[in-house]
Motif scaffolding. Structure first.
Motif, short mmCIF file in Angstrom:
data_model
loop_
_atom_site.label_atom_id
_atom_site.label_comp_id
_atom_site.label_asym_id
_atom_site.label_seq_id
_atom_site.Cartn_x
_atom_site.Cartn_y
_atom_site.Cartn_z
N GLY A 81 0.83 -1.20 0.00
CA GLY A 81 0.00 0.00 0.00
C GLY A 81 0.86 1.25 0.00
N ALA A 82 2.02 1.16 -0.65
CA ALA A 82 3.02 2.23 -0.57
C ALA A 82 2.72 3.41 -1.47
N GLY A 83 1.69 3.31 -2.28
CA GLY A 83 1.42 4.36 -3.25
C GLY A 83 0.73 5.59 -2.70
N SER A 84 0.20 5.52 -1.48
CA SER A 84 -0.53 6.67 -0.96
C SER A 84 -0.69 6.55 0.54
N GLY A 85 -1.18 7.62 1.16
CA GLY A 85 -1.58 7.61 2.55
C GLY A 85 -0.51 7.16 3.52
N ILE A 86 -0.91 6.29 4.46
CA ILE A 86 0.01 5.81 5.48
C ILE A 86 1.19 5.07 4.85
N GLY A 87 0.92 4.30 3.80
CA GLY A 87 1.98 3.55 3.14
C GLY A 87 3.04 4.45 2.54
N ARG A 88 2.62 5.50 1.86
CA ARG A 88 3.60 6.43 1.26
C ARG A 88 4.38 7.16 2.35
N ALA A 89 3.68 7.68 3.34
CA ALA A 89 4.35 8.42 4.41
C ALA A 89 5.35 7.53 5.14
N SER A 90 4.98 6.29 5.39
CA SER A 90 5.86 5.36 6.09
C SER A 90 7.05 4.97 5.22
N SER A 91 6.82 4.79 3.93
CA SER A 91 7.92 4.46 3.02
C SER A 91 8.97 5.56 3.02
N ILE A 92 8.51 6.80 2.96
CA ILE A 92 9.44 7.93 2.97
C ILE A 92 10.18 8.01 4.29
N LYS A 93 9.46 7.81 5.39
CA LYS A 93 10.08 7.88 6.72
C LYS A 93 11.12 6.77 6.90
N LEU A 94 10.80 5.57 6.46
CA LEU A 94 11.75 4.46 6.59
C LEU A 94 12.98 4.69 5.73
N ALA A 95 12.78 5.21 4.52
CA ALA A 95 13.92 5.51 3.65
C ALA A 95 14.81 6.58 4.29
N GLN A 96 14.20 7.57 4.92
CA GLN A 96 14.96 8.61 5.61
C GLN A 96 15.75 8.03 6.77
N SER A 97 15.23 6.93 7.36
CA SER A 97 15.91 6.27 8.48
C SER A 97 17.04 5.35 8.01
N GLY A 98 17.19 5.21 6.70
CA GLY A 98 18.28 4.42 6.16
C GLY A 98 17.90 3.07 5.59
#
Length: 250
Positions: A10-27
């Motif tokens: 569910g990475a294309g929008s909403g919680i999934g997108r926000a979490s994907s970005i946050k996890l990528a920022q975390s390394g």
């Protein structure tokens, strides 16, 4: 954390997108999964623009072959899976139970129950072989107590909580942790679609949940909890069902 790999459905929008970005920022190196290829690729673009690393895999989470493919793609690309955010889900067309069609029941259970099950089934095979890993499932406050006119959706989210606790028990001595989050109302396209449904003159429930903070959550607020669960800060947590709901279930 730079060598860790996360799959997010569910990475294309909403919680999934926000979490994907946050996890990528975390390394984390991220494997983004969504049924909608356009929005999934958009999320990947945002991550790469910010210097993150990842791939996108299109999938219907209710189809076993698609799930096996995104798991295989993750392992073939990065060699392992450390964190799985089993997030993809859909919401019910609000109606009295007697008016819910069998097709609607099958649609909801296919994504919200079978999709969660299949994701866990194939990711757990990888994590079991590794001897470690962490899964977080997206349930809902509707998995703790029902929403009016959303009984089937509520049933699917109760099932997510049940399978989370069962898997946590089965794998607790195998180095694998399994937890779930229960968001309340969140400001996403999914929720906006519900409001559009009401505005179009369709069925309106007799009761609505009390948004005690006076507003829905932003997707980034839920993503912060996901990032915490993906970190070492949650190392002693398994089988936990965490509400992130602004007091909705009080």
């Amino acid at each position: 954390m730079s060598e860790q790999v996360a799959i997010i459905t569910g990475a294309g929008s909403g919680i999934g997108r926000a979490s994907s970005i946050k996890l990528a920022q975390s390394g984390f190196k991220v494997v983004l999964v969504d049924f909608n290829a356009q929005t999934g690729e958009e999320t990947l673009g945002l991550i790469k623009e910010a210097g993150g690393e990842g791939i996108f895999v299109q999938a219907n989470v209710a189809i076993s072959e698609d799930v096996q493919n995104y798991v295989n793609q993750a392992v073939e690309t990065y060699g392992r899976i450390d964190f799985f955010f089993n997030n993809a889900g859909i919401i019910q067309k609000f109606a009295l139970l007697e008016d819910v069609s069998e097709d609607e029941f099958d649609r909801l259970s296919g994504v919200n129950i079978k999709g969660v099950f299949l994701g866990m089934k194939y990711v757990l095979k990888v994590m079991h072989k590794q001897g470690e890993g962490h899964i977080v499932n997206t349930a809902s406050t509707a998995g703790l107590r029902s929403e009016h006119s959303a009984s089937v959706y509520s049933a699917t989210k109760h099932a997510v909580i049940g399978i989370t606790k069962g898997a946590a028990l089965e794998y607790v001595k195998k180095g694998i942790r399994v937890n779930a989050i229960c968001p309340g109302g969140v400001n996403t396209a999914l929720v906006a679609g519900v409001q559009a449904q009401f505005a179009s003159g369709g069925y309106i429930p007799e009761e609505f949940s009390n948004m005690r903070m006076g507003r829905p959550a932003e997707a980034e607020e839920i993503a912060s909890m996901v990032a915490f669960l993906a970190s070492e800060g949650s190392s002693y947590m398994t089988g936990s069902i965490l509400t992130v709901d602004g007091g909705l279930t009080l």
